[in-house]
Scaffold this motif. Structure first.
Motif, PDB file in Angstrom:
ATOM      1  N   GLU A  79       0.812  -1.204  -0.104  1.00 30.98           N
ATOM      2  CA  GLU A  79       0.024  -0.087   0.056  1.00 30.98           C
ATOM      3  C   GLU A  79       0.916   1.356  -0.030  1.00 30.98           C
ATOM      4  O   GLU A  79       0.514   2.099  -0.757  1.00 30.98           O
ATOM      5  CB  GLU A  79      -0.948   0.055   1.279  1.00 30.98           C
ATOM      6  CG  GLU A  79      -1.748   1.049   1.225  1.00 30.98           C
ATOM      7  CD  GLU A  79      -3.022   1.346   2.323  1.00 30.98           C
ATOM      8  OE1 GLU A  79      -3.710   2.029   2.574  1.00 30.98           O
ATOM      9  OE2 GLU A  79      -2.818   0.311   3.352  1.00 30.98           O
ATOM     10  N   GLN A 134       1.178   4.041  -3.088  1.00 31.14           N
ATOM     11  CA  GLN A 134       0.955   5.311  -3.043  1.00 31.14           C
ATOM     12  C   GLN A 134       2.000   6.271  -3.413  1.00 31.14           C
ATOM     13  O   GLN A 134       1.674   7.569  -3.949  1.00 31.14           O
ATOM     14  CB  GLN A 134       0.671   5.778  -1.309  1.00 31.14           C
ATOM     15  CG  GLN A 134       0.270   7.269  -1.197  1.00 31.14           C
ATOM     16  CD  GLN A 134      -0.201   7.768   0.037  1.00 31.14           C
ATOM     17  OE1 GLN A 134       0.015   6.765   1.162  1.00 31.14           O
ATOM     18  NE2 GLN A 134      -0.618   8.788   0.503  1.00 31.14           N
ATOM     19  N   THR A 143       1.591   8.968  -6.316  1.00 33.73           N
ATOM     20  CA  THR A 143       1.932  10.399  -6.183  1.00 33.73           C
ATOM     21  C   THR A 143       2.957  10.937  -7.297  1.00 33.73           C
ATOM     22  O   THR A 143       2.803  12.039  -8.025  1.00 33.73           O
ATOM     23  CB  THR A 143       2.598  10.655  -4.759  1.00 33.73           C
ATOM     24  OG1 THR A 143       1.874  10.217  -3.955  1.00 33.73           O
ATOM     25  CG2 THR A 143       3.004  12.006  -4.625  1.00 33.73           C
ATOM     26  N   TRP A 166      -6.466   3.979  -5.289  1.00 33.95           N
ATOM     27  CA  TRP A 166      -6.100   5.391  -5.426  1.00 33.95           C
ATOM     28  C   TRP A 166      -6.760   5.903  -6.420  1.00 33.95           C
ATOM     29  O   TRP A 166      -7.313   7.266  -6.433  1.00 33.95           O
ATOM     30  CB  TRP A 166      -4.517   5.465  -5.439  1.00 33.95           C
ATOM     31  CG  TRP A 166      -3.586   5.200  -4.426  1.00 33.95           C
ATOM     32  CD1 TRP A 166      -2.825   4.079  -4.422  1.00 33.95           C
ATOM     33  CD2 TRP A 166      -3.960   5.560  -2.953  1.00 33.95           C
ATOM     34  NE1 TRP A 166      -2.323   3.755  -3.129  1.00 33.95           N
ATOM     35  CE2 TRP A 166      -2.902   4.560  -2.249  1.00 33.95           C
ATOM     36  CE3 TRP A 166      -4.637   6.314  -2.340  1.00 33.95           C
ATOM     37  CZ2 TRP A 166      -2.663   4.897  -0.769  1.00 33.95           C
ATOM     38  CZ3 TRP A 166      -4.406   6.637  -1.066  1.00 33.95           C
ATOM     39  CH2 TRP A 166      -3.478   5.720  -0.172  1.00 33.95           C
ATOM     40  N   GLN A 193      -3.694  13.344  -1.031  1.00 32.42           N
ATOM     41  CA  GLN A 193      -3.373  12.072   0.105  1.00 32.42           C
ATOM     42  C   GLN A 193      -1.941  11.882   0.517  1.00 32.42           C
ATOM     43  O   GLN A 193      -1.663  11.376   1.440  1.00 32.42           O
ATOM     44  CB  GLN A 193      -3.695  10.758  -0.896  1.00 32.42           C
ATOM     45  CG  GLN A 193      -5.086  10.510  -1.168  1.00 32.42           C
ATOM     46  CD  GLN A 193      -5.981  10.050   0.124  1.00 32.42           C
ATOM     47  OE1 GLN A 193      -5.242   9.609   1.062  1.00 32.42           O
ATOM     48  NE2 GLN A 193      -7.284  10.187  -0.073  1.00 32.42           N
TER      49      GLN A 193
END
Length: 255
Positions: free
Chosen positions: A51, A55, A59, A153, A184
């Motif tokens: 996870e 992310q 990003t 996401w 996030q």
């Protein structure tokens, strides 16, 4: 497993547990449902790692879309520094798992178990390192886990897209993807803040501001996200309470 993941996310989103309580609760419920302790802990560790890495990738994608069109903003410099730091942490986390940090956990559990009168490895996570390595040596599972997290996401971006349209400020799907990616990422910096109160809102104000969305719209987007967390999370917390109070065959077998 899907039920336990639902409960885990509700705990992390609604309770002041620094994003770790849900992982611990999910691991406990897996063990209560009959999964051996070491594989249960290993699955939580690897899933959390995937996870985190997904992310970072999300990003980076948001920044790749932002930088060419918004060179006048300095936020990308801070974001890139944050991504570089997060990438170093992720690399260290994966390296530690491969180098056998779990063996230290096994040793400590065995040692303290003896000192506390529990006997050698009475309830410790023996075989934890091997369980972690077994997951990493299944590339199709690792790839599947990464892709599922990454898709989640992306779905968050769709939620932003629908929200801003409902608020009368449509900005397009690509800006919404960038807003979600940066929002996030900024929210993640406040992982120790209960439910990321204030941190999430600040992240959306900054990210939405890049595309001309006023602060009141940014806060409204954040509140819509929180409403979703409450609507989905409260039933999950009730399910958690029910599961914890319900005898399970794994518990009965241990008596």
């Amino acid at each position: 497993y899907h039920l336990l993941r639902w409960i885990r996310e509700a705990i992390n989103n609604l309770l002041p547990v620094a994003q770790l309580g849900g992982v611990a609760a999910g691991t406990r419920l897996l063990a209560r449902r009959g999964m051996p302790l070491s594989p249960a802990i290993a699955s939580a560790i690897v899933d959390t790692t995937l996870e985190f890495i997904s992310q970072i990738a999300f990003t980076l994608m948001g920044l790749a879309l932002l930088i060419p069109g918004r060179p006048e903003h300095n936020i990308q410099n801070y974001a890139m520094a944050g991504v570089a730091t997060a990438s170093a942490v992720a690399a260290g986390l994966v390296a530690a798992q491969w180098l056998g940090v779990a063996k230290l956990i096994e040793w400590a559990a065995d040692r303290f178990g003896k000192n506390w009168g529990g006997g050698a490895g009475a309830s410790g996570p023996r075989g934890l390192h091997d369980a972690i390595m077994a997951l990493y040596r299944a590339p199709h599972r690792i790839a599947g886990g990464f892709l599922f997290h990454f898709a989640a996401w992306l779905l968050g971006s769709l939620e932003i897209y629908v929200s801003v349209i409902a608020l009368g400020h449509p900005v397009g799907i690509v800006p919404c993807l960038i807003i979600e990616a940066l929002g996030q990422a900024l929210k993640a910096t406040g992982f120790a803040v209960p439910a990321s109160i204030g941190v999430q809102e600040g992240g959306f104000v900054v990210a939405c501001g890049l595309f001309g969305l006023p602060p009141d719209v940014s806060i409204a987007v954040s509140l819509i996200r929180r409403l979703r967390d409450v609507v989905l999370g409260v039933p999950a917390l009730a399910a958690w309470h029910w599961l914890e109070g319900r005898p399970h065959p794994a518990d009965v077998a241990s008596l």
